[in-house]
Each structure stands twice: as structure tokens, then as C-alpha cells.
Design a protein around this motif. Structure first.
Motif, short mmCIF file in Angstrom:
data_model
loop_
_atom_site.label_atom_id
_atom_site.label_comp_id
_atom_site.label_asym_id
_atom_site.label_seq_id
_atom_site.Cartn_x
_atom_site.Cartn_y
_atom_site.Cartn_z
N ARG A 53 0.82 -1.20 0.00
CA ARG A 53 0.00 0.00 0.00
C ARG A 53 0.86 1.26 0.00
O ARG A 53 0.51 2.26 -0.60
N ILE A 54 1.99 1.22 0.69
CA ILE A 54 2.96 2.32 0.64
C ILE A 54 4.34 1.69 0.51
O ILE A 54 4.75 0.90 1.36
N GLY A 94 9.92 5.29 0.31
CA GLY A 94 9.83 6.74 0.22
C GLY A 94 9.02 7.45 1.28
O GLY A 94 8.90 8.67 1.23
N ASP A 95 8.43 6.73 2.23
CA ASP A 95 7.76 7.42 3.33
C ASP A 95 8.47 7.04 4.63
O ASP A 95 9.53 6.43 4.60
N ASP A 96 7.94 7.45 5.78
CA ASP A 96 8.61 7.12 7.04
C ASP A 96 8.62 5.62 7.29
O ASP A 96 9.55 5.09 7.89
N ALA A 97 7.56 4.95 6.85
CA ALA A 97 7.48 3.49 6.95
C ALA A 97 6.74 3.00 5.71
O ALA A 97 6.04 3.76 5.05
N ALA A 98 6.94 1.73 5.39
CA ALA A 98 6.16 1.10 4.32
C ALA A 98 4.87 0.57 4.92
O ALA A 98 4.76 0.40 6.13
N ALA A 99 3.88 0.35 4.08
CA ALA A 99 2.62 -0.22 4.55
C ALA A 99 2.21 -1.35 3.62
O ALA A 99 2.26 -1.22 2.39
N THR A 100 1.82 -2.47 4.22
CA THR A 100 1.29 -3.59 3.44
C THR A 100 -0.04 -4.01 4.04
O THR A 100 -0.32 -3.74 5.21
N GLU A 101 -0.84 -4.66 3.22
CA GLU A 101 -2.14 -5.12 3.69
C GLU A 101 -2.06 -6.62 3.91
O GLU A 101 -1.94 -7.39 2.95
N PRO A 102 -2.09 -7.06 5.18
CA PRO A 102 -1.99 -8.51 5.45
C PRO A 102 -3.19 -9.24 4.85
O PRO A 102 -4.29 -8.69 4.79
N LEU A 124 12.61 -5.78 3.27
CA LEU A 124 13.32 -4.51 3.46
C LEU A 124 14.81 -4.78 3.35
O LEU A 124 15.30 -5.82 3.80
N ILE A 183 10.11 -3.23 -0.26
CA ILE A 183 9.21 -2.15 0.16
C ILE A 183 9.89 -1.05 0.98
O ILE A 183 9.28 -0.03 1.25
N TRP A 197 -3.54 -2.03 8.32
CA TRP A 197 -2.33 -2.18 7.54
C TRP A 197 -1.16 -2.47 8.48
O TRP A 197 -1.14 -2.01 9.63
N LEU A 198 -0.19 -3.19 7.95
CA LEU A 198 1.08 -3.38 8.64
C LEU A 198 2.02 -2.25 8.23
O LEU A 198 2.22 -2.01 7.04
N VAL A 205 5.92 -0.89 8.41
CA VAL A 205 7.24 -1.48 8.63
C VAL A 205 8.33 -0.46 8.39
O VAL A 205 8.34 0.22 7.36
N THR A 206 9.28 -0.38 9.31
CA THR A 206 10.42 0.51 9.13
C THR A 206 11.67 -0.15 9.66
O THR A 206 11.60 -1.01 10.54
N ASP A 240 9.61 6.64 13.44
CA ASP A 240 9.12 6.46 12.06
C ASP A 240 7.67 5.97 12.06
O ASP A 240 6.86 6.42 11.24
N MET A 297 3.86 7.97 10.86
CA MET A 297 2.79 7.44 10.01
C MET A 297 1.46 7.46 10.75
O MET A 297 0.43 7.06 10.20
N ARG A 327 3.48 11.47 3.66
CA ARG A 327 4.24 12.72 3.52
C ARG A 327 3.65 13.64 2.45
O ARG A 327 3.96 14.82 2.44
#
Lengths: 329, 329
Positions: A26-27, A30-38, A90, A123, B43-44, B46-47, B78, B82, B152
Motif C-alpha cells: 500500500r505504501i 519513500g515514506d517514514d514506513a512502508a505499509a502492506t495489507e496482510p 526490506l 518495500i 495495515w502493517l 514497517v520501518t 518512524d 505514520m 508525507r
């Protein structure tokens, strides 16, 4: 071109431009954290491995492409050993300023090629400067429904012990590299191991393994982890260990005790698993389409510890002790 | 006692014995991978951050307890940026063999104390030997419902720009450490920063921020990331920047341009966020119970780039360029 000319954000941009959209992301970078949809109903499986120049790899032996592949492969192997489906990862990199952009491009290419082969997506991560060699840290996410996740602690007396592929090749390959060899089966197995993701998924999907682990510290040591956590023992037959033709040819030239090398050599990244005896015959047909066979090498006992029986029927003393990363070389 | 005496598995055992059961953890330390059960509908997040001795920290400046806290804090920050709730983390450590077990115990204690404060659980990682200094890599998982995740890229012209806490303290603290100082507010802010997890959650929960980031590279650089991704500009008023009493007292003794230090100094780990002007007054009451205030420092414009206005109303030239990790010092 040196890394300092493109800078941290240049490097991140170079890597992220090669990353395709991935399922469930989902993200991305490039942002503070990545986001995934479990995926609903599934557990998240997480593993992390750190590789340091001079400890885990030698740039005189490997090339950046295969180093990139291996850095991801060792994590894929961990998710495979849980019976999981790898999804996202990551990458954190600490890079000496003198490293070339071309080196990093090839490293990324190797890693992303293997990622594509397994349908996993980069991600996020971190990049920074290192004053002492390259440091690579990869964290991989996988998924599986709870009832199919395979742990280390489920082996029961009478279970059969299997291992995929062949063992000892990677340790032999490392020794060959140290002696100046740069090609061949064993060298390839050391520099570019094949994580048994499809085999792990197939086994878990059929609920065959009572316990599973990947061979990273060495067959005896990793079986030792299964035995400790399951509270059981095991008896292996030495002449059943699956050895490659290269190993049979070259290992005797390298060491007076090739059998010991196949038992204790690490980094094969094969799957070592136990199966209830009455389902043992299901293993071979199940793995046909995964591209790797598994060999029956022994059975679980109700004792403690590992017994290895030689061709003459006598027991060979073997320690289960794993590779001690902090031992002084 | 030296690390080599307890070995890798001894170290893992020492760490895992201090880890309490955590919510959502299905398989913790000790298998091929950890397993967690994601909360349905979320959402998960992750950083991952890597910290290297000699690059990110100096063992002459910090103690292991605060190093442990900071290694986790930078990741908590981080997830806070988010708007996420931190849940679980992995720790990978590469340790020189000469490091004492007592050092690692204190490091672990610091990290796990901060983890407890935020309700997060250590679930896995990796340990190995380093021949060149301590390397710490932490991967943190957080969660949030999709509609509350703050990115962001959402700042719009007219939005107000806020920052929590005070800025410039960490950069000042580092300079004080370099000059031999070992105590005081600014030094503490550098060695043991406070991740604004509760503030991030409160802001996200109220859907106040249109964009958010944490201040790690420096206020100007991190605002630059928001501006780039949002396709907008910003105008800040220099005399609105929140400065601590210590900063006001000590910074002028350290640098001819304290304002520049507060704009460009990194590692404050405050939250920098934008809010639609008509909701700007909701910020202060919302944050009262989180223990940190936020200050209005400027607004988003429909231009490009960052304009900083001095006390005399004149624009001060400031570059948005972030800290380049690969620049040669």
C-alpha cells in the motif's frame, strides 16, 4: 562512478526505480514506513539476516550480482522452513564511500532478480555510509494460514528424517574458493544457494512435516535444534546422506573425512524435516513438481541427542553444536 | 565476561529470557522465523534503521543503556510519523568479540525498557560477529487502519505547519559531546531522544495532519520531503521555531548562527506535520494528554521550495538538502 557522487537519495532513487508494484503493497519506498495489507486469516512470518563483509562474504570470492541474490536467499530459506509464502522485504545497506555505483547496481539487480523469481517485493529499508566494509541487513515477510505453519518443535519418535537436495556442497565450495577455484557446482552452491521455497510450501500445504528447519549451521547442528525443541533424539545413517557428484569427486581431495564435512558444513540452505513414518511415501511424489527431491536419511528416536551410524553399523561421534559466531578463529 | 565465552546461542538466550509475552505474538524468538497475527482491517507499517559504531554513535559519548533505547527510538519515531501503533520488532546485532556480556546486558535492558514503555515486543532478529565495530539493525512493525495512516505527500496550500517539542537540541547536544560535555538537556536529547508515539497516534486518530514526517535529517530537510512529495512550498517564520531554554543559552556559544542549527540540525525525532488552517486550533487541546506540545511555525504555500523569514521580515536563504550519508566528511 563512486557512490559519493550520487549520494544517499541518489542511491535510494536508483534502487526504487527498479522496483515494480507488488501485491499487497500500500505504501512502498519513500515514506517514514512502508505499509502492506496482510491477507485476512494468515499469520505474518518475519525473519531477518545480517551479512557483513569479512565475516559472511569475501568480495574476492563473490561478485555483486550473486551477493545480492544470496542476501535475499538466506531469508527466503527461513520463510521456506516455516512453510510460508514470502511476500515483501526490506533492505538496509551500509556502504563504504569508495564502492562504485556499478557494484551497487549489480547487487540490486541480483537481489531483485531473485525477488522476481519468488514474487516478493522490496518495500523499504535504510542506507548509510560504512567506514568498515559493506553491511547488508534484509528483513523478509512471509505469510501462511496458522494451521499450515511448520515449527521446529514437532518431531515425534518414529518420524522419518528427510533433507532436500544435497548437503556439504556449500562448505566444499567455500574451501575451493579459499584454494583459488572460482567455478563449478560446489562454488555456485556456496555463492548462489537455492532457497527451497516451493518445496517448503508444498510440504506445508500437505501438512506432511512434523518439524522443519533450513540447513544453515550444518545438518547435525540444525537437526540438533529440532531435537532440542522437540525433546527427542535421532539416528542418521551416514551412507544415506545425499551427496552431489561434485562432492563425491572433490571432497576426498580436500579433507580426510568428507562425511564429516557433509554433516557439519553450513549454508546449504536445504530443508531438513521430519514426517510421520506412515506418510513417508507421500514426500517424493509431492516434491516432483518443485524441482527438488528429498532423501530419507534417518529417524527420530525417543532418546536424546544425535546418533550417526557409519557404513559398518558403528556409531560415529558427532557433536550437535552449531556454528559459534563468536568463537575466535 | 567476554562475549566469546557465552557464544551466539548464549547471547540469544540471555536476550530472549528477558522478553515477556507480547500481544499478537504467535511464535517468538527461536524458530526459523517469528509469527505474529495481524489485527484484521489494519495495515502493517514497517520501518528499518541501521546504526553503525563510528558513523551513528560513538561509544566514548554514549552508554550501552541509552544506545539500546535510541536504537529502538529512531524506529518508533518512524511509525509515529505514520500515525501508527508500534507492535513488534526484530533486532540484528553484529558484535566485536571483545565486547563484554555486561555491555550487551545493559544495551538489551535499555532497549527492552523503552519497548515496555510503548507496549512493543521483541520477536526475533539475528546475531553475528563483527570485526569492525558494533552494528545494530532494528526492524519495527506497527499497525493502523488504512484511513488513519498519515503520509508525507498530503500537504495543501494554506495548511499550517507544526512541529512538536523543540528543535536543534540534538545537534547542539552532539556538539557539546564533541567538546567534552557529558550531561545536560541537550546531551540527553541527543543520546536518548523521545519518540512521539502518543502524539502521532492522537493526531492520526483525529485525522488532523494532512502530512507528517519525523525530524531526523533536520527540520528544513524533512519539511523538504513533505514539500517535494506534496508538490507545494512553505514559508516558515524563524522566530516561531520552538527552542529549549538550554538551546537559547548554549547554542550562541557554539555557533555564530544558532537559528541555522535549529533549522538544519538532525535527530530531534520530533513530529513535523501540516494541518488544514480551519482545524489548526484543534492541535493544542488534542496533544495536552500526550505530554508534548506542538508549535505553529509557518504555512504551506502554492509555490515551490522553502522560504524562511527572519525577525526583520527578510527571507533567509536555506537549502532543503538532507544530510548526505555518503558525503566525505
Amino acid at each position: 562512478m563512486r557512490l559519493r557522487e550520487i549520494g544517499e537519495f541518489g542511491l535510494i532513487g536508483r534502487i526504487s526505480s527498479r522496483v515494480a508494484d507488488g501485491a499487497g503493497v500500500r505504501i512502498g519506498i519513500g515514506d517514514d514506513a512502508a505499509a502492506t495489507e496482510p491477507t485476512p486469516g494468515r499469520w505474518l512470518l518475519v525473519t531477518s539476516d545480517m551479512l557483513l563483509e569479512g565475516i559472511h562474504f569475501d568480495l574476492a570470492f563473490t561478485d555483486p550480482y550473486r551477493l545480492g541474490r544470496k542476501s535475499l536467499a538466506v531469508n527466503l530459506s527461513d520463510v521456506a522452513a516455516m512453510g510460508g509464502e514470502p511476500r515483501h522485504f526490506l533492505l538496509s545497506l551500509a556502504v563504504p564511500t569508495g564502492v562504485t555505483v556499478e557494484f551497487l547496481d549489480r547487487f540490486t539487480e541480483g537481489m531483485l532478480d531473485l525477488a522476481r523469481e519468488h514474487g516478493v517485493t522490496l518495500i523499504g529499508g535504510d542506507t548509510c555510509r560504512s567506514s568498515n566494509g559493506l553491511v547488508i541487513s534484509v528483513t523478509l515477510h512471509g505469510e501462511q494460514v496458522p494451521e499450515l505453519v511448520v515449527r521446529r518443535g514437532g518431531a515425534r519418535p518414529g518420524d522419518h528424517v528427510f533433507v532436500t537436495g544435497t548437503v556439504g556442497d556449500s562448505a566444499l565450495g567455500l574451501e575451493l574458493l579459499r584454494r583459488g577455484e572460482r567455478r563449478g557446482w560446489a562454488v555456485d552452491r556456496h555463492l548462489d544457494p537455492t532457497p527451497r521455497v516451493r518445496a517448503g510450501l508444498a510440504l506445508a500445504g500437505a501438512r506432511l512435516p512434523s518439524a522443519m528447519i533450513d540447513v544453515s549451521d550444518g545438518l547435525a547442528a540444525d537437526l540438533g535444534h529440532i531435537l532440542d525443541l522437540s525433546g527427542v533424539g535421532a539416528r542418521l545413517k551416514l551412507d544415506l546422506l545425499p551427496l552431489s557428484p561434485s562432492f563425491r569427486e572433490l571432497a576426498p581431495q580436500m579433507t580426510p573425512n568428507p562425511s564429516l564435512l557433509s554433516l557439519t558444513g553450513g549454508e546449504d540452505y536445504e530443508l531438513l524435516f521430519t514426517v510421520p513414518a506412515d506418510r513417508s511415501e507421500e514426500v517424493a511424489p509431492l516434491l516432483v513438481e518443485t524441482g527438488c527431491a528429498a532423501t530419507l536419511i534417518g529417524e527420530i528416536t525417543d532418546g536424546r541427542g544425535l546418533a550417526v551410524v557409519g557404513p559398518d553399523g558403528r556409531e560415529i561421534p558427532v557433536t550437535c553444536g552449531g556454528y559459534n559466531h563468536f568463537a575466535v578463529a
